[in-house]
Design an enzyme around this catalytic site. Structure first.
Site, mmCIF file in Angstrom:
data_model
loop_
_atom_site.group_PDB
_atom_site.id
_atom_site.type_symbol
_atom_site.label_atom_id
_atom_site.label_comp_id
_atom_site.label_asym_id
_atom_site.label_seq_id
_atom_site.Cartn_x
_atom_site.Cartn_y
_atom_site.Cartn_z
ATOM 1 N N ASP A 133 128.956 50.078 23.755
ATOM 2 C CA ASP A 133 128.704 51.062 24.817
ATOM 3 C C ASP A 133 127.200 51.300 24.942
ATOM 4 O OD1 ASP A 133 128.609 52.363 22.310
ATOM 5 O OD2 ASP A 133 128.926 54.308 23.239
ATOM 6 N N HIS A 141 133.864 43.665 21.147
ATOM 7 C CA HIS A 141 133.816 44.677 22.213
ATOM 8 C C HIS A 141 132.353 44.969 22.568
ATOM 9 C CE1 HIS A 141 135.295 48.227 24.453
ATOM 10 N NE2 HIS A 141 134.234 48.852 23.967
ATOM 11 N N ASP A 195 141.214 39.712 17.450
ATOM 12 C CA ASP A 195 139.931 39.356 18.070
ATOM 13 C C ASP A 195 140.042 39.518 19.578
ATOM 14 O OD1 ASP A 195 137.391 38.321 18.583
ATOM 15 O OD2 ASP A 195 138.093 36.233 18.519
ATOM 16 N N GLU A 231 134.623 46.120 17.650
ATOM 17 C CA GLU A 231 133.342 46.458 18.263
ATOM 18 C C GLU A 231 132.206 46.025 17.329
ATOM 19 O OE1 GLU A 231 133.277 50.320 20.035
ATOM 20 O OE2 GLU A 231 131.295 50.009 20.926
HETATM 21 O O1 9MR Z 1 131.971 54.035 13.844
HETATM 22 C C1 9MR Z 1 132.601 55.212 14.326
HETATM 23 C C2 9MR Z 1 133.795 55.505 13.447
HETATM 24 O O2 9MR Z 1 133.369 55.841 12.135
HETATM 25 C C3 9MR Z 1 134.633 56.627 14.057
HETATM 26 O O3 9MR Z 1 135.834 56.761 13.318
HETATM 27 C C4 9MR Z 1 134.942 56.321 15.520
HETATM 28 C C5 9MR Z 1 135.753 57.410 16.204
HETATM 29 O O4 9MR Z 1 135.045 58.595 16.290
HETATM 30 O O5 9MR Z 1 133.736 56.135 16.237
HETATM 31 C C6 9MR Z 1 132.991 55.037 15.775
HETATM 32 O O6 9MR Z 1 131.814 54.960 16.504
HETATM 33 C C7 9MR Z 1 131.875 54.503 17.834
HETATM 34 C C8 9MR Z 1 131.152 55.543 18.673
HETATM 35 O O7 9MR Z 1 131.892 56.722 18.696
HETATM 36 C C9 9MR Z 1 130.807 55.058 20.065
HETATM 37 N N1 9MR Z 1 130.109 53.796 20.031
HETATM 38 C C10 9MR Z 1 130.858 52.761 19.334
HETATM 39 C C11 9MR Z 1 131.145 53.165 17.905
HETATM 40 C C12 9MR Z 1 131.900 52.065 17.149
HETATM 41 O O8 9MR Z 1 133.191 51.847 17.614
#
Ligand code: 9MR
Length: 569
Positions: free
Chosen positions: A168, A490, A538, A547
């Site tokens: 993102d 992702h 995947d 991601e």
């Molecule tokens: O890495 C983060 C993980 O520890 C959390 O459980 C999750 C849900 O809150 O969010 C992950 O971080 C994401 C972030 O919120 C937005 N950008 C992508 C991150 C990785 O998926």
């Protein structure tokens, strides 16, 4: 089914080192040993032996055998392991399997830069793109952003630059901060305990290469400058900036039409910035004294502001258009920031905050590991590695907390079908498990640094085996590495799975990995009932599994650089 492995023999698809243990995993219900052979690239048998049955492996649900081919040490490429009619993916035996990954994993950060064009002369035509979030239509820019309307801050901030967090286009201080810290720590550890030569000027393909400053520092500074921009006049630091609403895949940064929202300040973001700015102040002290002084002033102001506002928590429900990164416990951030400020300044007040913290001396190390919400171990790493004024006995106690945790990892790995230094009490695998795994490899690596014991070094390479294919999905979780790497991470630009004119990820990017909580619709649809290490697919839309992020790649880069240094190749 989805994620079903295509092989019954799982290997490190990249390379094993001569002179070190070489292990693979065979999936077999046989309760007796099975004969295996190693074949060279021409198909000739060059080694053979018998597997050791291990029974049912809880993390994967597989019945596994250990294949130990350590005694085969002949350097070469394109070997395979065979058992009956089954054959593994090919692998090398080579003195330095990490010579390229150490740099690829760091160059990821250049690709993630916001507020600057990503230029073909550094990344090639495939990965070049226009600058994002500089107020060029349809972007609404990060260069003059008011706070979210309901916050009534009364000021705007120029928060251009930094790294996009992940797939993102959000920029989140607590996660960007730990990532910049870890990139900087890769350098600081090499200076203090290892060999920093390979991290110097000219080592990376980035615009600052050739400026006389180690490239790894230049890359981290791109993020540190952003963290400093997120500081409010009060000294507190804004938690994050991201889109008002989530954009779809694909969306290139320069095509993002969403308004940008600057969220409220938080104690966690303020302390995180204090920690990284304090670390930066000592690293740049002689390289760029003016920048070092600016960073230290920002760090001290932030720390004082956090002490005055110790419980300003980010909103756990503010997850529209970006992640929340909310964290209800900030005692660990207080400890980490105090540790960095003390190490840089020697100040008595910071010292008292360090030694009086419940996190002091490795109290927050665990077999789960550490991440953006659990930052106490970052303070421990600094205090254990970077020279400071603590009593020798206290530094020794911190170091022994690392070896104790490393021993727990090794004990658990000794009986696992697919050994990995990561364990939650209930056996679950968290979002970003591969990032936790890589951070726990940092603990193993530091235990080797502190003691010289070979078992910890072997544990680091065994962890790389897991990340590079010796796992029950059979994927190499690092893009571009191995015969079956993840291809559909992702990401809004590396979205080839959805739009063939766009690229797949460049090499050296770590996928988040198995997550047994199935937190996205693809995971929930395809993986019900999966065993933790197999909760993976995947798929580009599986953001809770596949991601990429700055914090996972900073952990990969730390370990890859350590592994390259320690492989003597
Ligand atoms: O890495 C983060 C993980 O520890 C959390 O459980 C999750 C849900 O809150 O969010 C992950 O971080 C994401 C972030 O919120 C937005 N950008 C992508 C991150 C990785 O998926």
């Amino acid at each position: 089914g989805p994620g079903a492995p295509t092989k019954k023999i799982q290997v490190n698809q990249v390379g094993y080192l001569p002179g070190l243990p070489k292990h693979a995993t065979l999936v077999s219900d046989s309760t007796t040993p099975r004969p295996w052979t190693v074949r060279d690239s021409a198909g000739a048998t060059v080694a053979s032996g018998q597997s050791t049955p291990q029974g049912l492996d809880a993390a994967s649900g597989d019945n596994t055998h250990l294949i130990d081919f350590s005694s085969f040490d002949q350097a070469g490429t394109g070997y395979t392991l065979a058992v009956g009619d089954d054959e593994s993916f090919p692998f090398d035996i080579t003195a330095n399997p990490f010579a390229e990954l150490r740099h690829d994993s760091l160059e990821f950060f250049y690709h993630q830069r916001s507020g600057t064009p990503i230029e073909a002369k550094y990344v090639g035509d495939t990965y070049a793109r226009a600058a994002g979030h500089l107020n060029v239509a349809p972007n609404q820019g990060d260069d003059n952003v008011p706070c979210r309307a309901d916050l009534n801050c009364g000021y705007t901030l120029d928060v251009r630059g930094g790294w996009y967090d992940a797939g993102d286009h959000g920029k989140y201080v607590v996660n960007g901060g730990i990532s910049a810290w870890q990139v900087l720590d890769t350098y600081e550890r090499a200076v203090a305990l290892g060999d920093a030569d390979a991290l110097g000027d000219g080592s990376l393909k980035i615009p600052e290469s050739g400026n006389g400053v180690p490239d790894i520092l230049d890359e981290a500074r791109w993020e540190v400058e952003f963290l400093l921009r997120m500081q409010a006049p009060s000294g507190m630091v804004h938690h994050k900036i991201h889109d008002a609403n989530w954009t779809g895949l694909p969306t290139l940064p320069a095509q993002d039409a969403q308004p940008r929202r600057l969220s409220a300040v938080s104690t966690a973001a303020t302390l995180n910035t204090a920690a990284v700015a304090a670390q930066s102040a000592r690293i740049w002290k002689t390289i760029d004294p003016a920048f070092a002084a600016k960073a230290l002033a920002a760090a001290e102001k932030a720390y004082a502001a956090a002490k005055a506002n110790p419980n300003v928590l980010a909103d756990p429900n503010d997850g529209t258009g970006g992640g929340t990164y909310s964290d209800g416990t900030v005692s660990d951030e207080f400890y980490w920031a105090a540790a960095e400020l003390f190490t840089t300044t020697g100040g008595a007040a910071y010292r008292a905050d360090v030694t009086g913290s419940p996190h002091y001396r490795g109290q927050s190390l665990s077999t789960r590991g550490f991440d953006w919400a659990s930052t106490g171990p970052l303070g421990d790493i600094t205090l254990a590695v970077v020279p400071n004024g603590l009593p020798r006995a206290d530094v020794a106690a911190i170091r022994s907390a690392f070896t104790t945790t490393a021993d727990a990892h090794l004990a658990q790995m000794a009986t696992a079908g697919y050994p990995v230094p990561y364990r939650n009490p209930d056996g679950s695998y968290d979002w970003g498990s591969n990032g936790l795994v890589a951070n726990n490899a940092v603990v193993l690596a530091l235990a080797n640094d502190f003691t010289g014991a070979a078992k910890y070094r072997e544990g680091v390479y065994r962890t790389m085996d897991y990340l590079l294919g010796r796992n029950p999905t059979g994927y190499s979780y690092v893009t571009g590495y191995g015969d079956q790497p993840v291809r559909n991470v992702h990401h809004r630009f590396w979205a080839n799975q959805l739009e063939p004119s766009l690229p797949t990820a460049p090499p050296g990017v770590l996928s988040g990995g198995p997550n047994s909580a199935l937190q996205d619709p693809i995971a929930a649809r395809l993986l019900q009932g999966c065993k933790p290490q197999k909760c993976f697919v995947d798929h580009i839309e599986a953001y809770s599994l596949n991601e990429v992020t700055v914090n996972w790649n900073s952990a990969l880069a730390w370990v890859a650089n350590w592994a390259a240094e320690k492989s003597d190749g």
